[in-house]
Design a protein around this motif. Sequence first.
Motif, PDB file in Angstrom:
ATOM      1  N   ILE A 122      26.804  42.046  19.337  1.00 16.81           N
ATOM      2  CA  ILE A 122      26.561  43.483  19.254  1.00 16.81           C
ATOM      3  C   ILE A 122      27.875  44.265  19.288  1.00 16.81           C
ATOM      4  N   PHE A 123      28.735  43.909  20.219  1.00 21.59           N
ATOM      5  CA  PHE A 123      30.036  44.579  20.384  1.00 21.59           C
ATOM      6  C   PHE A 123      31.146  43.526  20.429  1.00 21.59           C
ATOM      7  N   PRO A 124      31.495  42.930  19.307  1.00 25.96           N
ATOM      8  CA  PRO A 124      32.455  41.824  19.354  1.00 25.96           C
ATOM      9  C   PRO A 124      33.811  42.213  19.937  1.00 25.96           C
ATOM     10  N   ASP A 125      34.319  43.386  19.627  1.00 24.02           N
ATOM     11  CA  ASP A 125      35.627  43.779  20.163  1.00 24.02           C
ATOM     12  C   ASP A 125      35.563  44.036  21.662  1.00 24.02           C
ATOM     13  N   LEU A 126      34.509  44.685  22.120  1.00 28.91           N
ATOM     14  CA  LEU A 126      34.353  44.930  23.554  1.00 28.91           C
ATOM     15  C   LEU A 126      34.228  43.611  24.301  1.00 28.91           C
ATOM     16  N   TYR A 127      33.404  42.723  23.791  1.00 30.41           N
ATOM     17  CA  TYR A 127      33.236  41.409  24.393  1.00 30.41           C
ATOM     18  C   TYR A 127      34.581  40.676  24.466  1.00 30.41           C
ATOM     19  N   LYS A 128      35.329  40.746  23.379  1.00 28.93           N
ATOM     20  CA  LYS A 128      36.640  40.096  23.323  1.00 28.93           C
ATOM     21  C   LYS A 128      37.585  40.663  24.388  1.00 28.93           C
ATOM     22  N   GLN A 180      39.116  38.827  27.685  1.00 28.48           N
ATOM     23  CA  GLN A 180      40.565  38.726  27.913  1.00 28.48           C
ATOM     24  C   GLN A 180      40.937  39.190  29.320  1.00 28.48           C
ATOM     25  N   ILE A 181      40.317  40.264  29.777  1.00 29.89           N
ATOM     26  CA  ILE A 181      40.558  40.731  31.151  1.00 29.89           C
ATOM     27  C   ILE A 181      40.161  39.643  32.130  1.00 29.89           C
ATOM     28  N   ASP A 182      38.999  39.042  31.943  1.00 32.15           N
ATOM     29  CA  ASP A 182      38.540  37.980  32.835  1.00 32.15           C
ATOM     30  C   ASP A 182      39.485  36.779  32.810  1.00 32.15           C
ATOM     31  N   GLN A 183      40.031  36.464  31.646  1.00 33.38           N
ATOM     32  CA  GLN A 183      40.979  35.348  31.540  1.00 33.38           C
ATOM     33  C   GLN A 183      42.263  35.643  32.315  1.00 33.38           C
ATOM     34  N   GLN A 184      42.727  36.882  32.274  1.00 28.35           N
ATOM     35  CA  GLN A 184      43.919  37.257  33.042  1.00 28.35           C
ATOM     36  C   GLN A 184      43.646  37.172  34.539  1.00 28.35           C
ATOM     37  N   ILE A 185      42.477  37.600  34.953  1.00 32.80           N
ATOM     38  CA  ILE A 185      42.100  37.524  36.364  1.00 32.80           C
ATOM     39  C   ILE A 185      42.034  36.060  36.792  1.00 32.80           C
ATOM     40  N   LYS A 186      41.397  35.234  35.979  1.00 31.98           N
ATOM     41  CA  LYS A 186      41.282  33.803  36.277  1.00 31.98           C
ATOM     42  C   LYS A 186      42.665  33.145  36.384  1.00 31.98           C
ATOM     43  N   ALA A 187      43.595  33.562  35.529  1.00 30.70           N
ATOM     44  CA  ALA A 187      44.948  33.001  35.518  1.00 30.70           C
ATOM     45  C   ALA A 187      45.772  33.412  36.739  1.00 30.70           C
ATOM     46  N   ALA A 188      45.285  34.375  37.502  1.00 32.20           N
ATOM     47  CA  ALA A 188      46.025  34.865  38.670  1.00 32.20           C
ATOM     48  C   ALA A 188      46.004  33.876  39.831  1.00 32.20           C
ATOM     49  N   GLY A 189      45.200  32.839  39.716  1.00 36.93           N
ATOM     50  CA  GLY A 189      45.190  31.819  40.754  1.00 36.93           C
ATOM     51  C   GLY A 189      44.208  32.061  41.885  1.00 36.93           C
ATOM     52  N   ILE A 190      43.290  32.976  41.706  1.00 37.89           N
ATOM     53  CA  ILE A 190      42.249  33.192  42.705  1.00 37.89           C
ATOM     54  C   ILE A 190      41.272  32.028  42.592  1.00 37.89           C
ATOM     55  N   PRO A 191      40.884  31.422  43.715  1.00 36.92           N
ATOM     56  CA  PRO A 191      39.952  30.299  43.637  1.00 36.92           C
ATOM     57  C   PRO A 191      38.687  30.662  42.848  1.00 36.92           C
ATOM     58  N   PRO A 192      38.276  29.790  41.945  1.00 31.72           N
ATOM     59  CA  PRO A 192      37.113  30.080  41.102  1.00 31.72           C
ATOM     60  C   PRO A 192      35.850  30.424  41.893  1.00 31.72           C
ATOM     61  N   LEU A 193      35.639  29.799  43.040  1.00 29.93           N
ATOM     62  CA  LEU A 193      34.442  30.131  43.821  1.00 29.93           C
ATOM     63  C   LEU A 193      34.513  31.544  44.387  1.00 29.93           C
ATOM     64  N   PHE A 243      44.017  41.843  41.695  1.00 31.32           N
ATOM     65  CA  PHE A 243      43.184  41.010  40.831  1.00 31.32           C
ATOM     66  C   PHE A 243      41.749  40.923  41.344  1.00 31.32           C
ATOM     67  N   LEU A 244      41.558  40.874  42.664  1.00 30.05           N
ATOM     68  CA  LEU A 244      40.209  40.871  43.224  1.00 30.05           C
ATOM     69  C   LEU A 244      39.472  42.169  42.892  1.00 30.05           C
ATOM     70  N   ILE A 245      40.172  43.287  43.029  1.00 30.31           N
ATOM     71  CA  ILE A 245      39.579  44.575  42.673  1.00 30.31           C
ATOM     72  C   ILE A 245      39.247  44.596  41.179  1.00 30.31           C
ATOM     73  N   SER A 246      40.165  44.105  40.360  1.00 29.39           N
ATOM     74  CA  SER A 246      39.931  44.054  38.914  1.00 29.39           C
ATOM     75  C   SER A 246      38.734  43.164  38.577  1.00 29.39           C
ATOM     76  N   ALA A 247      38.572  42.062  39.309  1.00 30.57           N
ATOM     77  CA  ALA A 247      37.426  41.167  39.072  1.00 30.57           C
ATOM     78  C   ALA A 247      36.113  41.893  39.360  1.00 30.57           C
ATOM     79  N   ALA A 248      36.079  42.649  40.446  1.00 30.60           N
ATOM     80  CA  ALA A 248      34.864  43.389  40.788  1.00 30.60           C
ATOM     81  C   ALA A 248      34.589  44.490  39.764  1.00 30.60           C
ATOM     82  N   ILE A 249      35.633  45.159  39.314  1.00 32.43           N
ATOM     83  CA  ILE A 249      35.472  46.210  38.295  1.00 32.43           C
ATOM     84  C   ILE A 249      34.952  45.595  36.993  1.00 32.43           C
ATOM     85  N   SER A 250      35.541  44.489  36.596  1.00 33.64           N
ATOM     86  CA  SER A 250      35.118  43.815  35.372  1.00 33.64           C
ATOM     87  C   SER A 250      33.659  43.385  35.452  1.00 33.64           C
TER      88      SER A 250
END
Length: 141
Positions: free
Chosen positions: A4-10, A14-27, A117-124
């Motif tokens: 429906i929104f390919p650019d928004l999804y993309k 990407q934001i989620d990938q940056q957050i994940k790369a920050a080293g916060i435990p996945p759980l 990054f934790l705040i960004s994860a919650a916002i995302s």
Amino acid sequence: MHNIFPDLYKHLTQIDQQIKAAGIPPLYLELIKIRTSQINGCAYCLDKHISDAIKLGEEPRKIYVLSAWHEAVNWFSAEEQAIIRLTEEIAHIGEHGISDDVYDNALQLFGEEKLAFLISAAISMNAWNRLGVGLNLHPVK
């Protein structure tokens, strides 16, 4: 949703990938995603992230009590409790913002960069929930 929104999804991905790369435990990230989705009533996201958390090794009983975590604080570490409090305040940010106590405690536990990054994860996750609920997405049996 990505059809429906390919650019928004993309961009959200990407934001989620940056957050994940920050080293916060996945759980910890799944804890944010599940608690946010509980608050926002997004069954689609709950189904996905509860499954992801269990695949990562999270104890299902811990997930069952997450919505009432304050009644089971001994099930959650100090870091997890700080994350849950922060997540809840971000989900309800329009009501009273983020309290100094919650922010300062999280800052002390995680430091400035990880806290951002934790705040960004919650916002995302709030954004994903609003898309899921707004687009009437439902989990598939």
